[in-house]
Scaffold this motif. Structure first.
Motif, PDB file in Angstrom:
ATOM      1  N   THR A  58       0.835  -1.206   0.000  1.00  0.00           N
ATOM      2  CA  THR A  58       0.000   0.000   0.000  1.00  0.00           C
ATOM      3  C   THR A  58       0.866   1.250   0.000  1.00  0.00           C
ATOM      4  O   THR A  58       1.990   1.249   0.521  1.00  0.00           O
ATOM      5  CB  THR A  58      -0.936   0.018   1.209  1.00  0.00           C
ATOM      6  OG1 THR A  58      -0.144  -0.118   2.416  1.00  0.00           O
ATOM      7  CG2 THR A  58      -1.918  -1.144   1.152  1.00  0.00           C
ATOM      8  N   GLY A  59       0.320   2.328  -0.567  1.00  0.00           N
ATOM      9  CA  GLY A  59       1.049   3.573  -0.663  1.00  0.00           C
ATOM     10  C   GLY A  59       1.094   4.332   0.656  1.00  0.00           C
ATOM     11  O   GLY A  59       0.361   4.047   1.597  1.00  0.00           O
ATOM     12  N   CYS A  98       4.992  -1.238  -6.524  1.00  0.00           N
ATOM     13  CA  CYS A  98       4.038  -1.939  -7.383  1.00  0.00           C
ATOM     14  C   CYS A  98       4.272  -1.455  -8.806  1.00  0.00           C
ATOM     15  O   CYS A  98       5.123  -0.598  -9.042  1.00  0.00           O
ATOM     16  CB  CYS A  98       2.594  -1.656  -6.944  1.00  0.00           C
ATOM     17  SG  CYS A  98       2.177   0.101  -6.982  1.00  0.00           S
ATOM     18  N   TYR A 126       3.711   5.590  -4.086  1.00  0.00           N
ATOM     19  CA  TYR A 126       4.065   4.193  -4.333  1.00  0.00           C
ATOM     20  C   TYR A 126       5.557   4.011  -4.582  1.00  0.00           C
ATOM     21  O   TYR A 126       5.979   3.056  -5.239  1.00  0.00           O
ATOM     22  CB  TYR A 126       3.244   3.656  -5.502  1.00  0.00           C
ATOM     23  CG  TYR A 126       1.765   3.676  -5.204  1.00  0.00           C
ATOM     24  CD1 TYR A 126       1.206   2.754  -4.325  1.00  0.00           C
ATOM     25  CD2 TYR A 126       0.936   4.643  -5.753  1.00  0.00           C
ATOM     26  CE1 TYR A 126      -0.148   2.782  -4.024  1.00  0.00           C
ATOM     27  CE2 TYR A 126      -0.418   4.683  -5.468  1.00  0.00           C
ATOM     28  CZ  TYR A 126      -0.955   3.748  -4.590  1.00  0.00           C
ATOM     29  OH  TYR A 126      -2.281   3.784  -4.276  1.00  0.00           O
TER      30      TYR A 126
END
Length: 534
Positions: free
Chosen positions: A445-446, A463, A532
């Motif tokens: 997750t960011g 990602c 990200y």
């Protein structure tokens, strides 16, 4: 001529005082100081040129005996230029050299020729007129009769269509070596040229074949009409460089090899084709077959004949890689606090219609006696169109860890794994240990980030990220960046909130040679959403 005491000893050993030249024979110059060419067969005649040590000349006749430097031998009439088709015609240019400094065999080994031409290259004379090519080490040149060889391993044919797609038929010299310039048109002599390690060539076709230590290899014709041995080169995609962030590079050069390959395979392949060919033609057809290489890549890839690691200071270490892989790539994660060289081995295996992609990561540590690999982890995923499996896996780095994200579902579409694994450096930066009690489920997750993307800082996408032409989701998509690609921040842009994270957009570039997930080289700069990046 000056006295040459060392050469006199050699000549005495070879009993060259009784040397006589057969008509239309050839000889090599064995004088380390070179050999003068004169208009007439006497030491007082006008000098019309000079020959290098080790140079080959055609001897068209012989003259009177003479004694020079304590050596008694005949003068030799040599052909300087061949302007006609017949050695006996009147269109040749001749000269005379003292025959006491000529001999039948080349006075230098292959290694000595390379060293000699390397020195000459500093004076822009990196060539040696010769017929020499080291047959004693198994090199067969074009025009020589090929005998049925016995081999168990073979080097790929980079002049084939398969490698045109992979490398555009470009090869790179893996060591200082030689290439051969065949005689053209009116020239009677070919010449050897010095090739520095790292020199690139475009190969056009296979001119012949050779063997060394049971390894079959092509001899290529290049785009500048020279011949170079396959044992001396590798495909351009087998050279991997990773920046050290200081202007230097960590470099990996390796030579893929086809193992468990024999003449019987070539015979059976051509029997199936039912063609009448010479063995050289049969070899070329077999090693040009796309199915040969595709089959090997679908069974885990190719072996490695040799691999070398070179540090940013230019010191080279031999590296032993025992496993097969489709591709090897060197990483140096500059976004870590204590980065070390990391070897990435990617392979693909098909079993009963189901494909499995795997990646192995190992630290690469150089020592006085070589370079050594220490495995960090190995991960992979299944993906088979026939049975419905689908998966995805990749890795990325942060300040002290490597993370592996692994997603997998089965043929029913049920998610069987969706986790992130962490491997942390401890003490010795070349050792990573698994943190089994800190597994996280779901995709990475960011995080809200801004003010930290200073120019020149290094980052990894956690990602797959879209690279855009401008800051914002409205920018044109230039390509998709794979997770873990090393990026350098060039500029921090405006803030935005996406997926609940508030972060700056960041203008980035790829630090090393990379490709987008969706194809194409990642050569341009662009913008990514900073939440990200890690």
């Amino acid at each position: 001529m000056k006295a040459r005491n060392i050469i006199i000893c050699i000549l005495a050993t070879l009993s060259l005082s009784s040397l006589a030249f057969a008509q239309k024979s050839g000889r090599y110059v064995n004088s380390r100081e070179g050999l003068n060419i004169r208009e007439e067969p006497n030491a007082g005649a006008a000098k019309v040129g000079a020959l290098k040590y080790g140079e080959f000349v055609a001897v068209a006749g012989e003259g009177e005996k003479a004694s020079i430097d304590g050596i008694e031998a005949r003068w030799a009439k040599i052909i300087i230029n061949l302007n006609g088709l017949n050695l006996d015609d009147d269109y040749n240019t001749y000269g005379w050299v003292f025959g006491g400094y000529l001999q039948e065999k080349c006075p230098m080994s292959e290694e000595e020729i390379i060293s000699y031409l390397k020195r000459l290259s500093k004076t822009d004379e990196d060539w040696l007129q010769t017929e020499y090519f080291p047959e004693d080490s198994g090199a067969y040149m074009q025009g020589k009769e090929w005998e049925r060889p016995d081999f168990s391993r073979a080097l790929p044919n980079y002049a084939s269509y398969f490698w045109h797609f992979e490398t555009n038929n470009e090869v790179v010299a893996v060591r200082d070596c030689l290439m051969y310039w065949e005689p053209k048109a009116a020239s009677y002599y070919g010449s050897l040229r010095f090739v520095k390690a790292g020199t690139k060539f475009k190969v056009l076709r296979v001119a012949d074949w050779g063997m060394e230590d049971g390894i079959l290899y092509p001899i290529y014709e290049t785009d500048d009409d020279t011949l170079i041995r396959g044992i001396d080169v590798t495909g351009s995609d087998s050279v991997s460089r990773a920046s050290d962030g200081k202007g230097g590079f960590h470099t990996l050069v390796y030579q893929p090899i086809l193992e468990d390959t024999t003449p019987d395979d070539v015979y059976e392949f051509n029997q199936w084709r039912n063609g009448k060919r010479t063995l050289a033609e049969a070899l070329e057809e077999y090693f040009s077959s796309t199915t040969l290489y595709e089959g090997r890549f679908l069974r885990g890839g190719l072996g490695t004949n040799f691999a070398e690691y070179t540090d940013p200071q230019g010191k080279t270490y031999r590296l032993s890689i025992g496993s097969r892989a489709s591709f090897l790539k060197l990483r140096y994660p500059l976004n870590m606090d204590k980065p070390v060289p990391i070897l990435q081995e990617d392979s693909f295996l098909v079993v009963r219609g189901d494909g499995y992609s795997s990646t192995k990561l190992s630290t690469l540590e150089a020592a006085d006696d070589g370079a050594y690999l220490r495995e960090i982890c190995e991960y992979g995923y299944a993906s088979g169109a026939d049975v419905g499996d689908d998966g995805l896996a990749y890795h990325y780095f942060d300040d002290d860890s490597v993370y592996v994200y692994h997603y997998q579902n089965d043929e029913m579409g049920t998610v069987t794994e969706n986790q992130r694994y962490q491997y942390v450096q401890y003490g010795n930066p070349y050792e990573f240990h698994s943190i089994s009690n800190r597994l996280e489920s779901g995709e990475p997750t960011g995080k809200s980030r801004f003010g930290c993307f200073t120019k020149g800082s290094y980052w990894n996408p956690i990602c797959r990220l879209k690279l855009r032409s401008s800051a914002g989701t409205g920018g044109e998509v230039l390509g998709t960046i794979e997770g873990g690609t090393l990026l350098e921040a060039l500029e921090e842009g405006k803030k935005a909130t996406i997926d609940g994270c508030t972060s700056a957009w960041v203008k980035v570039r790829a630090v090393n040679r990379e490709r987008f997930v969706d194809g194409g080289d990642f050569t341009q700069t662009g913008w990514v959403f900073g939440a990200y990046l890690d």
